[in-house]
Design an enzyme around this catalytic site. Structure first.
Site, PDB file in Angstrom:
ATOM      1  N   SER B 227       0.902  -1.135  -0.083  1.00 26.70           N
ATOM      2  CA  SER B 227       0.014   0.090  -0.095  1.00 26.70           C
ATOM      3  C   SER B 227       0.836   1.047   0.049  1.00 26.70           C
ATOM      4  O   SER B 227       0.630   2.347  -0.845  1.00 26.70           O
ATOM      5  CB  SER B 227      -0.950   0.007   1.391  1.00 26.70           C
ATOM      6  OG  SER B 227      -0.382   0.096   2.219  1.00 26.70           O
ATOM      7  N   ARG B 231       0.515   3.336  -3.323  1.00 21.57           N
ATOM      8  CA  ARG B 231      -0.087   4.600  -3.021  1.00 21.57           C
ATOM      9  C   ARG B 231       0.457   5.922  -3.728  1.00 21.57           C
ATOM     10  O   ARG B 231       0.106   6.501  -4.580  1.00 21.57           O
ATOM     11  CB  ARG B 231      -0.246   4.889  -1.559  1.00 21.57           C
ATOM     12  CG  ARG B 231      -0.899   6.356  -1.523  1.00 21.57           C
ATOM     13  CD  ARG B 231      -0.949   6.683  -0.090  1.00 21.57           C
ATOM     14  NE  ARG B 231      -1.796   5.770   0.928  1.00 21.57           N
ATOM     15  CZ  ARG B 231      -1.115   4.890   1.725  1.00 21.57           C
ATOM     16  NH1 ARG B 231      -0.146   4.865   1.675  1.00 21.57           N
ATOM     17  NH2 ARG B 231      -1.730   3.970   2.357  1.00 21.57           N
ATOM     18  N   ASN B 235      -0.623   7.782  -7.388  1.00 26.51           N
ATOM     19  CA  ASN B 235      -1.104   9.215  -7.171  1.00 26.51           C
ATOM     20  C   ASN B 235      -0.195   9.878  -8.292  1.00 26.51           C
ATOM     21  O   ASN B 235      -0.610  10.784  -9.178  1.00 26.51           O
ATOM     22  CB  ASN B 235      -0.727   9.831  -5.990  1.00 26.51           C
ATOM     23  CG  ASN B 235      -1.802   9.696  -4.884  1.00 26.51           C
ATOM     24  OD1 ASN B 235      -2.852  10.497  -5.161  1.00 26.51           O
ATOM     25  ND2 ASN B 235      -2.007   8.761  -4.042  1.00 26.51           N
TER      26      ASN B 235
END
Lengths: 156, 297
Positions: B227, B231, B235
């Site tokens: 994660s 992440r 993004n």
């Protein structure tokens, strides 16, 4: 976008970055910042202590000034009192002196007057004798009539 | 956010333009049997730069994204050099110029570490600082015009170039796995066997449910680096694609060009919020994970 050895490379590269950062970058900067923090804390502490000292000093100074003022006031009062005493003494002395002078003058005057009176009396006696001589056309014997003459002089 | 027009640079269509911008400069070993870009089949395995996306894919794990690596190292060095220069001449007196700037960042990171991490470990704060600055610099590369550096390098003969290391999942996952390795290291160092026990006895504190607890906790553990890395990647990759898509508009005439310029500016302005935010999130999660590794339950 393919999964490849870049993954391993990044792990190694990043580990090296972290080691370099932890060895050469972080400690000196942190040490300097902490030292400054300590310095500032000490400075603030010193300032507050100085503040307190100033307050105490001001308090002391105010006390001393009050004391000095009181002393000065006492001194002035004492001086005033002393001056009054001196003036009174001087006045008394002057009065006494004046009285003495007046008395002396009075006694002088009296003496002079007495003298003058004696003289006058003597003169009158003489004149009287002279007058009587004239009137009597004869000599009045001084010794004979001295009693009479004296009586006369005393009456004058 | 200016972007040179795409049509005149020899892209057949928008799809090719996008593809080109999403392909890393890959150096690797092309295995036997792989098909090259010009249609030949490789008869002898050899090392070299991939000429197209398919070749890079065929190289598999035996390849390295030279651009990602180079920018990653370069940005790391920028960070280290700037901070090291300050660290060399740092004074406890009144700080000026660069020292002010560096100290602001150091203090910011230090405060975050103090808030989250309550143990005594002098490594956590430098790790957090490195993570924050490196991710921030990587993300900042996204603000550069999408076509500028690739186009300049293309003039010099470099075919592919992705200048944002954090849009490469290898890099973000590599960073996240580095954090994961530290997590495991500190977990075992601080708790020893207790770490296995912690995994086995939560959430249900009974030996009868170890078979249930352990897989659950292991999945939770493995999910952390994934994660963390994905992440950041997600993004930045999404933002990069939007920049590329907006850049496509410059090829569509003056109206689209002007519109594209406005959109580039707007997206860049929005992205300026995302860049430090993602760097901050990555740093805070790193601290939190390492803090969990130190906490004995």
């Amino acid at each position: 976008m393919n999964f490849n050895a870049t993954f391993i490379g990044q792990i190694i590269v990043f580990a090296i970055f972290v080691v370099l950062c932890a060895k050469y970058v972080w400690p000196p900067i942190m040490a300097a910042m902490q030292e400054r923090q300590k310095k500032i804390a000490e400075g603030l502490d010193a300032a507050s202590r100085a503040d307190k000292a100033l307050e105490v000093a001001q308090h002391d100074a105010a006390g001393k000034i009050r004391e000095a003022k009181e002393q000065a006031a006492a001194l002035i009062e004492q001086a005033n009192r002393r001056a009054a005493v001196i003036v009174d003494e001087a006045k008394a002395e002057a009065e006494a002196e004046a009285k003495r002078i007046v008395t002396a003058a009075q006694s002088d005057v009296d003496k002079e007057r007495n003298l003058a009176r004696e003289e006058l009396r003597a003169k009158v006696a003489e004149l009287t004798v002279a007058g009587a001589e004239k009137i009597l056309q004869a000599e009045v014997d001084q010794s004979k009539h001295s009693e009479l003459l004296d009586k006369l002089a005393a009456q004058l | 956010m200016a972007s040179s027009g795409n049509e005149e640079h020899g892209y057949a269509n928008a799809s090719e333009y996008i593809q080109h911008h999403l392909t890393n400069l890959t150096y690797g070993k092309l295995p036997v049997g792989a098909e090259t870009c010009d249609g030949h089949t490789v008869t002898e395995a050899h090392w070299g730069f991939a000429q197209c996306g398919a070749e890079a894919k065929a190289m598999g794990f035996n390849a390295i994204n030279v651009d990602s690596m180079a920018w990653s190292i370069g940005l790391g060095l920028v960070f280290l050099l700037v901070f090291w220069r300050v660290a060399k001449s740092v004074t406890a007196g009144v700080p000026t110029g660069m020292q002010n700037f560096v100290e602001t960042i150091v203090e910011f990171v230090d405060n975050n570490v103090r808030d989250v991490f309550h143990g005594r470990n002098p490594w956590i704060a430098p790790i957090a600082l490195t993570v924050f600055c490196w991710v921030l610099l990587s993300n900042l590369m996204d603000i550069l015009p999408v076509d500028l550096v690739p186009w300049l390098l293309e003039q010099a003969g470099v075919k592919f170039q992705k200048i944002v290391p954090s849009t490469d999942p290898n890099v973000t996952l590599g960073t996240a796995v580095f954090v994961f390795i530290l997590m495991l290291y500190y977990s075992f160092k601080v708790k020893g066997f207790g770490f296995i026990k912690e995994l086995s006895f939560t959430p249900f504190n009974t030996p009868w449910l170890i078979w249930f607890n352990l897989p659950l906790e292991l999945v939770g553990l493995i999910a952390k680096p994934f994660s963390l890395g994905l992440r950041l990647f997600g993004n930045l990759y999404a933002a990069e694609i939007i920049f590329i898509l907006i850049a496509l508009m410059f090829g569509g005439g003056i109206i689209f060009g002007v519109l594209g310029g406005v959109m580039q500016l707007a997206w860049a302005a929005f992205h300026i919020l995302v860049i430090p935010l993602q760097a901050f999130i990555f740093m805070v999660l790193t601290i939190v994970y390492l803090s969990q590794a130190h906490e004995d339950h």
